[in-house]
Design an enzyme around this catalytic site. Structure first.
Site, PDB file in Angstrom:
ATOM      1  N   ARG A   1       0.862  -1.200   0.000  1.00 32.14           N
ATOM      2  CA  ARG A   1       0.000   0.000   0.000  1.00 32.14           C
ATOM      3  C   ARG A   1       0.888   1.237   0.000  1.00 32.14           C
ATOM      4  NH1 ARG A   1      -1.432   1.654   4.541  1.00 32.14           N
ATOM      5  NH2 ARG A   1      -2.311  -0.259   5.362  1.00 32.14           N
TER       6      ARG A   1
ATOM      7  N   TYR B   1     -16.532  17.143 -15.037  1.00 30.55           N
ATOM      8  CA  TYR B   1     -16.832  15.704 -15.164  1.00 30.55           C
ATOM      9  C   TYR B   1     -17.918  15.325 -14.144  1.00 30.55           C
ATOM     10  CZ  TYR B   1     -16.282  10.666 -14.972  1.00 30.55           C
ATOM     11  OH  TYR B   1     -16.524   9.319 -14.972  1.00 30.55           O
TER      12      TYR B   1
ATOM     13  N   ASP C   1      -7.609  18.774 -14.385  1.00 32.32           N
ATOM     14  CA  ASP C   1      -7.904  17.406 -14.832  1.00 32.32           C
ATOM     15  C   ASP C   1      -7.524  17.362 -16.310  1.00 32.32           C
ATOM     16  OD1 ASP C   1      -9.069  15.106 -15.881  1.00 32.32           O
ATOM     17  OD2 ASP C   1     -10.806  15.190 -14.541  1.00 32.32           O
TER      18      ASP C   1
ATOM     19  N   LYS D   1      -8.395   6.315 -19.455  1.00 31.42           N
ATOM     20  CA  LYS D   1      -8.614   6.824 -20.808  1.00 31.42           C
ATOM     21  C   LYS D   1      -7.327   6.726 -21.638  1.00 31.42           C
ATOM     22  CE  LYS D   1     -12.454   7.650 -18.661  1.00 31.42           C
ATOM     23  NZ  LYS D   1     -12.807   8.925 -18.045  1.00 31.42           N
TER      24      LYS D   1
HETATM   25  C1  PLP Z   1     -13.420   9.306 -16.755  1.00 34.23           C
HETATM   26  C2  PLP Z   1     -13.047  10.611 -16.187  1.00 34.23           C
HETATM   27  C3  PLP Z   1     -12.833  10.773 -14.809  1.00 34.23           C
HETATM   28  C4  PLP Z   1     -13.060   9.652 -13.809  1.00 34.23           C
HETATM   29  O1  PLP Z   1     -12.150   8.624 -13.979  1.00 34.23           O
HETATM   30  P1  PLP Z   1     -12.469   7.085 -13.579  1.00 34.23           P
HETATM   31  O2  PLP Z   1     -11.195   6.421 -13.970  1.00 34.23           O
HETATM   32  O3  PLP Z   1     -13.656   6.660 -14.375  1.00 34.23           O
HETATM   33  O4  PLP Z   1     -12.743   7.068 -12.113  1.00 34.23           O
HETATM   34  C5  PLP Z   1     -12.431  12.018 -14.355  1.00 34.23           C
HETATM   35  N1  PLP Z   1     -12.273  13.056 -15.204  1.00 34.23           N
HETATM   36  C6  PLP Z   1     -12.483  12.939 -16.517  1.00 34.23           C
HETATM   37  C7  PLP Z   1     -12.298  14.135 -17.398  1.00 34.23           C
HETATM   38  C8  PLP Z   1     -12.878  11.724 -17.070  1.00 34.23           C
HETATM   39  O5  PLP Z   1     -13.098  11.622 -18.381  1.00 34.23           O
END
Ligand code: PLP
Length: 392
Positions: free
Chosen positions: A45, A97, A169, A194
């Site tokens: 962890r 988001y 982000d 992503k």
């Molecule tokens: C998908 C996404 C998230 C969340 O991520 P997860 O891996 O699904 O928890 C946060 N910000 C953006 C811009 C996203 O496209």
């Protein structure tokens, strides 16, 4: 050195065996020679050698000092919010988001953290929305799903003038196209689900900080709250990163072609793509990012759910699914899918109308993608004509 060469050189090989692929250290604990005498690891962890490689490589890609990998993008966002305390406020982009919106409102509001949502595409709005309690500014650029662009450097100056941190982000742009820490941001988060992973086969998140002090705080939260990423998923992302530049370059080239095609189609009212001169903040996008990404959204003429439904179920290359950033092209109807949990009024005020369709451009041949959209769009034009003839 070329970026791809530098990325590939930063992924270490195994000194023990010469294995060219990073070993997956699938272990919870590490044997100690005597209490607290160890080889740099004691419990997975706190630190795991496979996760460490991922964290270091992504920190380098984002020009930061410290990386921390989490079990999802939302867990990464959660770790950043935990830097705050009760009474602090977040100033966030209104087109945020959906999952971050839900976390801020449903989880953190009850712990006394307030959030002000503003349209950050205009810097004046950010200046006006500051209060003495604003400690964190939260933006995405481009946003999901309408691909709004905010000026990262200008917002960083405003945040710092007010003693607040700026977190970006950077999921949609990826570190290949945009490095917010270089533009003045303090923290970057990614949903590694992503583009970083890039193959739609895992869920993960990463935080990168500009300075070491902030990095230590995030590392502390990572260990103390425990939402870490496992060794196997860390390894999958490392493998994904090896092709990140090549993939993103292809996503961008194809997306521009698809966006230009869509802009001319008679069934389409409006196309949102930061690479088109018609995008309201095209100049800002061109200033702060190297190219314009693989995400496109567009609004159908006479936007109704029925017409959008027919379109998103008529494509063959584009698979109907949530998420983005993978090798296969995806199509999605935000009003019924990614943004269904948002009240209709708020959704529409954010530009997520019933006729809005979002595309994640994959690695297929762009001509095949255009042909696929062409047959689906012509199908809806034909059925609209048939309906018009029936009611005439
Ligand atoms: C998908 C996404 C998230 C969340 O991520 P997860 O891996 O699904 O928890 C946060 N910000 C953006 C811009 C996203 O496209």
């Amino acid at each position: 050195m070329n970026n791809v060469t530098s990325l590939l050189n930063s992924i270490p090989t195994d000194p023990l065996t010469g294995a060219i692929s990073v070993p997956i250290y699938q272990t919870s604990t590490f044997i100690q020679e005597a209490p607290n005498v160890n080889k740099g690891y004691d419990y997975s962890r706190t630190g795991n050698p496979t996760r460490d490689v991922l964290e270091r490589v992504v920190a380098k890609l984002e020009h930061g000092t410290t990386g921390a990998a989490f079990g999802s993008g939302l867990a990464a966002i959660d770790a950043v919010v935990k830097l705050l305390k009760s009474g602090d406020e977040i100033l966030a982009v209104d087109d945020i988001y959906g999952g971050a919106f839900r976390m801020f409102n449903d989880i953190y509001q009850k712990f006394g953290i307030k959030v002000n949502y503003v349209d950050t595409t205009k810097v004046e709005n950010v200046v006006d929305a500051f209060t003495p309690d604003t400690k964190l500014v939260w933006i995405e650029s481009p946003t999901n799903p309408t691909l709004k662009i905010s000026d990262i450097a200008a917002i960083a100056s405003v945040a710092h003038a007010n003693d607040a941190l700026l977190c970006v982000d950077n999921t949609f742009a990826s570190p290949v196209l945009q490095n917010p820490l270089e533009l003045g941001a303090d923290i970057v988060v990614h949903s590694a689900t992503k583009y970083l992973g890039g193959h739609c086969d895992l869920i993960a998140g990463i935080v990168v900080t500009k300075n070491e002090e902030l990095g230590e705080k995030i590392k502390y939260i990572q260990n103390a709250s425990g939402a870490i990423l496992g060794p196997f998923d860390s390894w999958l992302i490392i493998r994904g990163l090896e092709t990140l530049y090549v993939r993103v370059q292809r996503h961008c080239e194809s997306a521009l072609k698809v966006a230009q095609y869509l802009e001319k189609h008679p069934a389409i009212e409006k196309v949102f793509y930061p690479g088109l001169p018609s995008h309201v903040n095209h100049d800002v996008a061109a200033k702060q990012s190297k190219a314009f990404g693989g995400m496109i959204s567009f609004v159908l003429k006479n936007d109704t759910i029925e017409i959008a439904d027919e379109l998103v179920t008529s494509t063959k290359c584009f698979k109907l699914a949530e998420s983005l950033g993978g090798t296969k092209s995806l199509i999605c109807h935000p009003a019924q899918m990614t943004h269904a949990s948002m009240p209709a009024e708020i959704r529409k005020s954010h530009g997520v109308s019933d006729g809005l369709v979002r595309l994640s451009i994959g690695l297929e041949d762009p001509e095949d993608l255009i042909a696929d959209l062409e047959q689906a769009l012509n199908k809806i034009l034909k059925s609209k004509k048939e309906k018009a003839a029936l009611t005439a």
